[in-house]
Design a protein around this motif. Structure first.
Motif, PDB file in Angstrom:
ATOM      1  N   LEU A 177      -2.814   8.632  -9.816  1.00  0.00           N
ATOM      2  CA  LEU A 177      -4.125   8.378 -10.400  1.00  0.00           C
ATOM      3  C   LEU A 177      -3.937   7.573 -11.679  1.00  0.00           C
ATOM      4  O   LEU A 177      -2.858   7.596 -12.286  1.00  0.00           O
ATOM      5  CB  LEU A 177      -4.825   9.699 -10.706  1.00  0.00           C
ATOM      6  N   PRO A 178      -4.974   6.867 -12.104  1.00  0.00           N
ATOM      7  CA  PRO A 178      -4.850   6.103 -13.347  1.00  0.00           C
ATOM      8  C   PRO A 178      -4.377   7.004 -14.498  1.00  0.00           C
ATOM      9  O   PRO A 178      -4.744   8.173 -14.576  1.00  0.00           O
ATOM     10  CB  PRO A 178      -6.273   5.596 -13.594  1.00  0.00           C
ATOM     11  N   GLU A 179      -3.554   6.451 -15.337  1.00  0.00           N
ATOM     12  CA  GLU A 179      -2.999   7.127 -16.507  1.00  0.00           C
ATOM     13  C   GLU A 179      -2.004   8.228 -16.149  1.00  0.00           C
ATOM     14  O   GLU A 179      -1.631   9.029 -16.987  1.00  0.00           O
ATOM     15  CB  GLU A 179      -4.115   7.668 -17.408  1.00  0.00           C
ATOM     16  N   GLU A 180      -1.582   8.308 -14.906  1.00  0.00           N
ATOM     17  CA  GLU A 180      -0.530   9.234 -14.492  1.00  0.00           C
ATOM     18  C   GLU A 180       0.755   8.449 -14.284  1.00  0.00           C
ATOM     19  O   GLU A 180       0.728   7.270 -13.935  1.00  0.00           O
ATOM     20  CB  GLU A 180      -0.867   9.917 -13.150  1.00  0.00           C
ATOM     21  N   THR A 181       1.879   9.123 -14.476  1.00  0.00           N
ATOM     22  CA  THR A 181       3.162   8.503 -14.185  1.00  0.00           C
ATOM     23  C   THR A 181       3.361   8.506 -12.673  1.00  0.00           C
ATOM     24  O   THR A 181       3.243   9.558 -12.044  1.00  0.00           O
ATOM     25  CB  THR A 181       4.305   9.288 -14.860  1.00  0.00           C
ATOM     26  N   PRO A 182       3.635   7.342 -12.090  1.00  0.00           N
ATOM     27  CA  PRO A 182       3.844   7.310 -10.634  1.00  0.00           C
ATOM     28  C   PRO A 182       5.077   8.126 -10.244  1.00  0.00           C
ATOM     29  O   PRO A 182       6.028   8.227 -11.020  1.00  0.00           O
ATOM     30  CB  PRO A 182       4.079   5.829 -10.327  1.00  0.00           C
ATOM     31  N   PRO A 183       5.053   8.700  -9.057  1.00  0.00           N
ATOM     32  CA  PRO A 183       6.231   9.436  -8.598  1.00  0.00           C
ATOM     33  C   PRO A 183       7.373   8.461  -8.304  1.00  0.00           C
ATOM     34  O   PRO A 183       7.138   7.282  -8.040  1.00  0.00           O
ATOM     35  CB  PRO A 183       5.746  10.104  -7.313  1.00  0.00           C
ATOM     36  N   SER A 184       8.587   8.981  -8.361  1.00  0.00           N
ATOM     37  CA  SER A 184       9.711   8.152  -7.928  1.00  0.00           C
ATOM     38  C   SER A 184       9.640   8.045  -6.409  1.00  0.00           C
ATOM     39  O   SER A 184       8.922   8.801  -5.751  1.00  0.00           O
ATOM     40  CB  SER A 184      11.036   8.785  -8.346  1.00  0.00           C
ATOM     41  N   GLU A 185      10.397   7.118  -5.855  1.00  0.00           N
ATOM     42  CA  GLU A 185      10.391   6.950  -4.404  1.00  0.00           C
ATOM     43  C   GLU A 185      10.842   8.234  -3.707  1.00  0.00           C
ATOM     44  O   GLU A 185      10.254   8.652  -2.711  1.00  0.00           O
ATOM     45  CB  GLU A 185      11.287   5.776  -4.007  1.00  0.00           C
ATOM     46  N   SER A 186      11.866   8.906  -4.249  1.00  0.00           N
ATOM     47  CA  SER A 186      12.352  10.140  -3.617  1.00  0.00           C
ATOM     48  C   SER A 186      11.340  11.277  -3.763  1.00  0.00           C
ATOM     49  O   SER A 186      11.161  12.068  -2.840  1.00  0.00           O
ATOM     50  CB  SER A 186      13.719  10.547  -4.164  1.00  0.00           C
ATOM     51  N   GLU A 187      10.661  11.370  -4.912  1.00  0.00           N
ATOM     52  CA  GLU A 187       9.623  12.397  -5.078  1.00  0.00           C
ATOM     53  C   GLU A 187       8.484  12.167  -4.082  1.00  0.00           C
ATOM     54  O   GLU A 187       7.991  13.118  -3.470  1.00  0.00           O
ATOM     55  CB  GLU A 187       9.059  12.364  -6.504  1.00  0.00           C
ATOM     56  N   ALA A 214       0.803  -1.223   0.000  1.00  0.00           N
ATOM     57  CA  ALA A 214       0.000   0.000   0.000  1.00  0.00           C
ATOM     58  C   ALA A 214       0.835   1.272   0.000  1.00  0.00           C
ATOM     59  O   ALA A 214       0.305   2.346  -0.249  1.00  0.00           O
ATOM     60  CB  ALA A 214      -0.936   0.006   1.207  1.00  0.00           C
ATOM     61  N   VAL A 215       2.130   1.167   0.259  1.00  0.00           N
ATOM     62  CA  VAL A 215       2.958   2.376   0.301  1.00  0.00           C
ATOM     63  C   VAL A 215       3.948   2.439  -0.860  1.00  0.00           C
ATOM     64  O   VAL A 215       4.830   3.285  -0.855  1.00  0.00           O
ATOM     65  CB  VAL A 215       3.695   2.531   1.653  1.00  0.00           C
ATOM     66  N   ARG A 216       3.789   1.613  -1.846  1.00  0.00           N
ATOM     67  CA  ARG A 216       4.639   1.693  -3.036  1.00  0.00           C
ATOM     68  C   ARG A 216       4.272   2.943  -3.829  1.00  0.00           C
ATOM     69  O   ARG A 216       3.099   3.329  -3.893  1.00  0.00           O
ATOM     70  CB  ARG A 216       4.458   0.452  -3.899  1.00  0.00           C
TER      71      ARG A 216
END
Length: 191
Positions: free
Chosen positions: A47-57, A39-41
């Protein structure tokens, strides 16, 4: 408010879980420095169709939100100010800020919400009904109910001054969810 209900400001041990979304086990895992909890990845925060943030972001964004909220919490609890507020002040000075930091756009419900012949006085929805088109895959879904109660109000007990037959905030919200198509909600006690 009696002393047993006033949390210590330097601690998170005052988190009380109820229901199945945030369990004691999950909260305990999240308090660890490292966790394998899915749940914390970072991908769960896009949101769907968005690029996930990097871990540092993601860590930076969470850190900024945490610091802003912690600073506000400390301001409001330094002299126990929050715990003596009425619900309107507590919402404006704390709860709505918390929800906005969590990505909601709270909308006050001026009228009772209706579902299945049931009318309930629930305080907010998570975003405007007409503004949902900006939520990607959430388009067309109902905004979650964000119900807030005064500082010190127990979520599983009806208010002391409630009329005969009144229900606890938790029971009121659950009854509404059972009667409606909406299955998402957050119940928050201001303190």
């Amino acid at each position: 408010m009696d002393a047993e209900h006033i949390p210590k400001t330097g601690s998170t041990t005052f988190i009380t879980t109820s229901g199945g979304l945030l369990t004691e086990q999950l909260v305990s895992k999240l308090r660890q420095r490292q966790t394998e909890e899915s749940a914390v990845r970072p991908e769960t925060f896009a949101l769907p169709e968005e690029t996930p943030p990097s871990e540092s972001e993601l860590e930076n964004e969470i850190g900024e939100a945490w610091n802003a909220l912690r600073e506000r919490w400390d301001e409001l609890t330094m002299n126990n100010e929050l715990f003596g507020m009425d619900i309107s002040d507590a919402r404006n000075k704390w709860i709505l800020r918390l929800f906005r930091e969590l990505g909601f756009e709270p909308v006050f419900q001026r009228e009772n919400l209706e579902a299945g012949g049931l009318e309930t006085n629930l305080s907010h929805k998570g975003w405007p009904d007409e503004g949902i088109s900006n939520y990607g895959e959430m388009e067309g879904h109902l905004a979650p109910v964000l119900h807030t109660v005064p500082p010190g109000q127990q979520l599983d007990e009806k208010p002391e001054d409630a009329p005969r037959g009144a229900k606890s905030p938790h029971d009121t919200l659950q009854e509404f969810l059972n009667a409606s198509d909406n299955q998402d909600s957050v119940l928050h006690e201001a303190g």
